[in-house]
Design a protein around this motif. Structure first.
Motif, PDB file in Angstrom:
ATOM      1  N   SER A 114       0.811  -1.223   0.000  1.00  0.00           N
ATOM      2  CA  SER A 114       0.000   0.000   0.000  1.00  0.00           C
ATOM      3  C   SER A 114       0.840   1.266   0.000  1.00  0.00           C
ATOM      4  O   SER A 114       0.460   2.281  -0.583  1.00  0.00           O
ATOM      5  CB  SER A 114      -0.934   0.003   1.211  1.00  0.00           C
ATOM      6  OG  SER A 114      -0.179  -0.035   2.423  1.00  0.00           O
ATOM      7  N   ALA A 118       5.732  -0.509   4.004  1.00  0.00           N
ATOM      8  CA  ALA A 118       4.696  -1.434   4.503  1.00  0.00           C
ATOM      9  C   ALA A 118       4.983  -2.851   4.015  1.00  0.00           C
ATOM     10  O   ALA A 118       5.666  -3.060   3.016  1.00  0.00           O
ATOM     11  CB  ALA A 118       3.326  -0.982   4.028  1.00  0.00           C
ATOM     12  N   ASP A 120       2.374  -5.292   3.351  1.00  0.00           N
ATOM     13  CA  ASP A 120       0.991  -5.740   3.266  1.00  0.00           C
ATOM     14  C   ASP A 120       0.623  -6.212   1.855  1.00  0.00           C
ATOM     15  O   ASP A 120      -0.543  -6.218   1.467  1.00  0.00           O
ATOM     16  CB  ASP A 120       0.032  -4.638   3.721  1.00  0.00           C
ATOM     17  CG  ASP A 120       0.217  -3.335   2.942  1.00  0.00           C
ATOM     18  OD1 ASP A 120       1.071  -3.301   2.027  1.00  0.00           O
ATOM     19  OD2 ASP A 120      -0.485  -2.356   3.245  1.00  0.00           O
ATOM     20  N   ASN A 152      -0.078 -13.540   2.606  1.00  0.00           N
ATOM     21  CA  ASN A 152      -0.162 -12.091   2.787  1.00  0.00           C
ATOM     22  C   ASN A 152       1.051 -11.609   3.590  1.00  0.00           C
ATOM     23  O   ASN A 152       1.962 -12.377   3.885  1.00  0.00           O
ATOM     24  CB  ASN A 152      -1.477 -11.709   3.483  1.00  0.00           C
ATOM     25  CG  ASN A 152      -1.730 -12.537   4.726  1.00  0.00           C
ATOM     26  OD1 ASN A 152      -0.850 -12.689   5.572  1.00  0.00           O
ATOM     27  ND2 ASN A 152      -2.940 -13.090   4.838  1.00  0.00           N
ATOM     28  N   SER A 153       1.069 -10.331   3.887  1.00  0.00           N
ATOM     29  CA  SER A 153       2.148  -9.693   4.664  1.00  0.00           C
ATOM     30  C   SER A 153       3.491  -9.766   3.940  1.00  0.00           C
ATOM     31  O   SER A 153       4.535  -9.980   4.568  1.00  0.00           O
ATOM     32  CB  SER A 153       2.260 -10.333   6.058  1.00  0.00           C
ATOM     33  OG  SER A 153       1.038 -10.223   6.767  1.00  0.00           O
TER      34      SER A 153
END
Length: 205
Positions: A114, A118, A120, A152-153
């Motif tokens: 994003s 980050a 994400d 994810n992440s």
């Protein structure tokens, strides 16, 4: 004399219709195509009945004959199947063997990061072609899972994406997760506007 008069083949059909002979025939042909594309492990199993047992079997027009009704480790080809009874009578048919459709990843849908710094990024959906379901998925050599909730992440970078089917065949692809700078600028712009609004509010007081 009757056979000579009408011909041996017609005479045999005549006897079959009267139920006086029970000719050899295929009961079941069990065809198992390859587990994965490019793997020569197809099988043909021949089950015969009628005629006079025991039976012999061939998949190459009688060039090689065996008592085992199972033929394995077969490559794609058209096989001329024959079953012989004790009297040498036989029945035949042709069976095509093909590879299982190649397993591959058609499309991988993912979300970029994003904003700068980050972690994400996420893999959202993996579309698969070929193979044998059910499928499981892995990213960067992780454990295989049947849904996307585990992927994810992720930070920015190149990731390997893998799909495995029920026969342990594997298809792979690569994706590049980037930082979404446009979204980042919008976030910064929103923060600046919010800060200005807060400062103006304080001044008004």
């Amino acid at each position: 004399r009757i056979a000579q008069a009408i011909g041996l083949e017609k005479f045999q059909i005549f006897l079959e219709e009267l139920g006086l002979i029970n000719p050899i025939k295929f009961d079941t042909l069990i065809i198992t195509n390859s587990s994965c594309y490019g793997i020569d492990d197809s099988q043909i199993e021949i089950i015969a009945n009628g005629g006079q047992p025991p039976y012999l079997y061939s998949i190459d027009s009688g060039s090689t004959i065996q008592s085992n009704q199972l033929f394995s480790t077969l490559a794609p080809a058209n096989y001329q199947i024959q079953a012989y009874d004790f009297n040498g009578c036989y029945v035949d048919t042709m069976i095509p063997i093909v590879y299982t459709e190649l397993l591959k990843i058609d499309s991988t849908y993912f979300a970029d990061i994003s904003c700068y710094g980050a972690n994400d990024g996420a893999v959202l959906t993996i579309d698969v072609l070929g193979g044998t379901p059910p499928f499981t998925y892995s990213v960067n050599g992780s454990n295989h899972y049947s849904n996307m909730s585990y992927f994810n992440s992720y930070g920015p970078g190149t990731y390997s994406v893998e799909v495995e089917d029920s026969n342990s065949c594997v298809g792979a692809d690569y994706i590049i997760i980037n930082e979404n700078l446009d979204n980042c600028f919008k976030q910064i712009e929103s923060i600046i506007k919010s800060s200005k609004a807060t400062i103006s509010s304080h001044k008004a007081v």
